[in-house]
Write a protein that holds these residues in place. Structure first.
Motif, PDB file in Angstrom:
ATOM      1  N   VAL A 107      -3.224  -4.082   3.607  1.00  0.00           N
ATOM      2  CA  VAL A 107      -4.031  -4.101   2.395  1.00  0.00           C
ATOM      3  C   VAL A 107      -4.804  -5.415   2.402  1.00  0.00           C
ATOM      4  CG1 VAL A 107      -4.002  -3.992  -0.126  1.00  0.00           C
ATOM      5  CG2 VAL A 107      -2.250  -2.770   1.198  1.00  0.00           C
ATOM      6  N   ILE A 108      -6.101  -5.338   2.662  1.00  0.00           N
ATOM      7  CA  ILE A 108      -6.938  -6.533   2.747  1.00  0.00           C
ATOM      8  C   ILE A 108      -7.442  -6.871   1.345  1.00  0.00           C
ATOM      9  CG2 ILE A 108      -8.882  -7.598   3.975  1.00  0.00           C
ATOM     10  CD1 ILE A 108      -6.710  -6.366   5.842  1.00  0.00           C
ATOM     11  N   ARG A 109      -7.579  -8.154   1.063  1.00  0.00           N
ATOM     12  CA  ARG A 109      -7.973  -8.601  -0.283  1.00  0.00           C
ATOM     13  C   ARG A 109      -9.256  -7.944  -0.782  1.00  0.00           C
ATOM     14  NH1 ARG A 109      -5.583 -13.461  -2.458  1.00  0.00           N
ATOM     15  NH2 ARG A 109      -6.986 -13.078  -4.195  1.00  0.00           N
ATOM     16  N   ASN A 110     -10.187  -7.631   0.112  1.00  0.00           N
ATOM     17  CA  ASN A 110     -11.479  -7.071  -0.309  1.00  0.00           C
ATOM     18  C   ASN A 110     -11.442  -5.560  -0.515  1.00  0.00           C
ATOM     19  OD1 ASN A 110     -11.389  -6.089   2.266  1.00  0.00           O
ATOM     20  ND2 ASN A 110     -13.196  -7.160   2.997  1.00  0.00           N
ATOM     21  N   GLY A 111     -10.259  -4.970  -0.527  1.00  0.00           N
ATOM     22  CA  GLY A 111     -10.131  -3.538  -0.793  1.00  0.00           C
ATOM     23  C   GLY A 111     -10.111  -2.661   0.438  1.00  0.00           C
ATOM     24  N   LEU A 112     -10.277  -3.263   1.614  1.00  0.00           N
ATOM     25  CA  LEU A 112     -10.192  -2.495   2.861  1.00  0.00           C
ATOM     26  C   LEU A 112      -8.725  -2.204   3.154  1.00  0.00           C
ATOM     27  CD1 LEU A 112     -11.551  -1.405   5.491  1.00  0.00           C
ATOM     28  CD2 LEU A 112     -11.174  -3.682   6.459  1.00  0.00           C
ATOM     29  N   LEU A 113      -8.429  -0.958   3.483  1.00  0.00           N
ATOM     30  CA  LEU A 113      -7.080  -0.569   3.866  1.00  0.00           C
ATOM     31  C   LEU A 113      -7.113  -0.098   5.310  1.00  0.00           C
ATOM     32  CD1 LEU A 113      -6.050   1.555   0.750  1.00  0.00           C
ATOM     33  CD2 LEU A 113      -5.693  -0.871   1.128  1.00  0.00           C
ATOM     34  N   ILE A 114      -6.274  -0.687   6.128  1.00  0.00           N
ATOM     35  CA  ILE A 114      -6.108  -0.232   7.503  1.00  0.00           C
ATOM     36  C   ILE A 114      -4.822   0.582   7.499  1.00  0.00           C
ATOM     37  CG2 ILE A 114      -5.862  -0.896   9.916  1.00  0.00           C
ATOM     38  CD1 ILE A 114      -7.268  -3.566   9.128  1.00  0.00           C
ATOM     39  N   VAL A 115      -4.962   1.880   7.713  1.00  0.00           N
ATOM     40  CA  VAL A 115      -3.856   2.818   7.530  1.00  0.00           C
ATOM     41  C   VAL A 115      -3.294   3.216   8.890  1.00  0.00           C
ATOM     42  CG1 VAL A 115      -3.191   5.030   6.533  1.00  0.00           C
ATOM     43  CG2 VAL A 115      -4.981   3.656   5.436  1.00  0.00           C
ATOM     44  N   PHE A 116      -2.035   2.910   9.088  1.00  0.00           N
ATOM     45  CA  PHE A 116      -1.350   3.298  10.318  1.00  0.00           C
ATOM     46  C   PHE A 116      -0.564   4.589  10.147  1.00  0.00           C
ATOM     47  CE2 PHE A 116      -1.853  -1.314  10.436  1.00  0.00           C
ATOM     48  CZ  PHE A 116      -2.509  -1.469  11.646  1.00  0.00           C
ATOM     49  N   ASP A 117      -0.231   4.925   8.903  1.00  0.00           N
ATOM     50  CA  ASP A 117       0.509   6.143   8.591  1.00  0.00           C
ATOM     51  C   ASP A 117      -0.145   6.797   7.372  1.00  0.00           C
ATOM     52  OD1 ASP A 117       2.283   8.128   7.834  1.00  0.00           O
ATOM     53  OD2 ASP A 117       4.053   6.838   7.857  1.00  0.00           O
ATOM     54  N   GLU A 118      -0.917   7.858   7.621  1.00  0.00           N
ATOM     55  CA  GLU A 118      -1.650   8.503   6.520  1.00  0.00           C
ATOM     56  C   GLU A 118      -0.723   9.088   5.457  1.00  0.00           C
ATOM     57  OE1 GLU A 118      -5.348  10.620   7.244  1.00  0.00           O
ATOM     58  OE2 GLU A 118      -5.135  10.111   9.375  1.00  0.00           O
ATOM     59  N   ASN A 119       0.517   9.366   5.818  1.00  0.00           N
ATOM     60  CA  ASN A 119       1.470   9.863   4.831  1.00  0.00           C
ATOM     61  C   ASN A 119       1.796   8.808   3.775  1.00  0.00           C
ATOM     62  OD1 ASN A 119       1.726  12.371   6.164  1.00  0.00           O
ATOM     63  ND2 ASN A 119       3.219  11.486   7.584  1.00  0.00           N
ATOM     64  N   GLU A 120       1.491   7.558   4.067  1.00  0.00           N
ATOM     65  CA  GLU A 120       1.785   6.468   3.140  1.00  0.00           C
ATOM     66  C   GLU A 120       0.752   6.360   2.018  1.00  0.00           C
ATOM     67  OE1 GLU A 120       4.151   3.769   1.549  1.00  0.00           O
ATOM     68  OE2 GLU A 120       4.640   4.830   3.395  1.00  0.00           O
ATOM     69  N   LEU A 121      -0.395   7.009   2.162  1.00  0.00           N
ATOM     70  CA  LEU A 121      -1.471   6.849   1.181  1.00  0.00           C
ATOM     71  C   LEU A 121      -1.080   7.303  -0.222  1.00  0.00           C
ATOM     72  CD1 LEU A 121      -4.644   7.784   3.242  1.00  0.00           C
ATOM     73  CD2 LEU A 121      -4.010   5.541   2.328  1.00  0.00           C
ATOM     74  N   GLN A 122      -0.371   8.405  -0.349  1.00  0.00           N
ATOM     75  CA  GLN A 122       0.023   8.867  -1.683  1.00  0.00           C
ATOM     76  C   GLN A 122       1.002   7.893  -2.319  1.00  0.00           C
ATOM     77  OE1 GLN A 122      -1.260  11.443  -3.593  1.00  0.00           O
ATOM     78  NE2 GLN A 122      -0.122  10.301  -5.133  1.00  0.00           N
ATOM     79  N   HIS A 123       1.957   7.430  -1.525  1.00  0.00           N
ATOM     80  CA  HIS A 123       2.923   6.452  -2.059  1.00  0.00           C
ATOM     81  C   HIS A 123       2.191   5.183  -2.496  1.00  0.00           C
ATOM     82  CE1 HIS A 123       6.353   3.442  -1.362  1.00  0.00           C
ATOM     83  NE2 HIS A 123       6.533   4.002  -2.533  1.00  0.00           N
ATOM     84  N   PHE A 124       1.271   4.702  -1.664  1.00  0.00           N
ATOM     85  CA  PHE A 124       0.510   3.508  -2.023  1.00  0.00           C
ATOM     86  C   PHE A 124      -0.294   3.731  -3.307  1.00  0.00           C
ATOM     87  CE2 PHE A 124      -3.420   1.080  -2.041  1.00  0.00           C
ATOM     88  CZ  PHE A 124      -2.910  -0.211  -2.017  1.00  0.00           C
ATOM     89  N   SER A 125      -0.922   4.899  -3.428  1.00  0.00           N
ATOM     90  CA  SER A 125      -1.701   5.195  -4.640  1.00  0.00           C
ATOM     91  C   SER A 125      -0.828   5.138  -5.887  1.00  0.00           C
ATOM     92  CB  SER A 125      -2.367   6.571  -4.526  1.00  0.00           C
ATOM     93  OG  SER A 125      -3.302   6.571  -3.482  1.00  0.00           O
TER      94      SER A 125
END
Length: 130
Positions: free
Chosen positions: A101-119
């Motif tokens: 999670v980069i400070r400027n809002g860029l997300l480098i996603v290594f596991d797409e299944n994590e996106l819902q949990h992160f949201s």
């Protein structure tokens, strides 16, 4: 490894996470972000330190059990500065990096299944810090 950008509407009430096209790289994504901002009533979201801290704590609190999450800050120093600053938050589980999670809002996603949990974690942390 997909790249995503976190946006927020101009009223600062709703988050939007957009996956970047494959041709967009970390080096040239700023033009893509500017284009998206011009097309709509959204703006790129920059993470305040307090929100990053809250996200890290939520991940660590969620990690009770056999597969704990790890949250690590990456510190950087700008060439024209003497002080360090937090540039990103690395989230991993069982040694597998899930997302940066980069400070400027860029997300480098290594596991797409994590996106819902992160949201879910982001929304909870946002509600607690605002």
């Amino acid at each position: 490894m997909p790249l995503c950008q976190l946006f927020i509407d101009k009223n600062k009430s709703q988050f939007m996470l957009m996956k970047m096209p494959d041709e967009v790289t970390p080096d040239n994504y700023q033009g893509w972000v500017s284009q998206k901002e011009a097309e709509s009533t959204i703006q790129a979201f920059e993470f305040p330190q307090q929100l990053l801290d809250q996200i890290a704590m939520e991940y660590l609190d969620d990690s009770q059990g056999s597969a704990p999450y790890e949250a690590k800050y990456v510190l950087m120093k700008a060439s024209d500065e003497n002080a360090l600053f937090v540039s990103s938050l690395e989230l991993s589980r069982n040694g597998d990096e899930k997302m940066d999670v980069i400070r400027n809002g860029l997300l480098i996603v290594f596991d797409e299944n994590e996106l819902q949990h992160f949201s879910d974690v982001l929304q909870k942390a946002w509600n607690e810090t605002n």
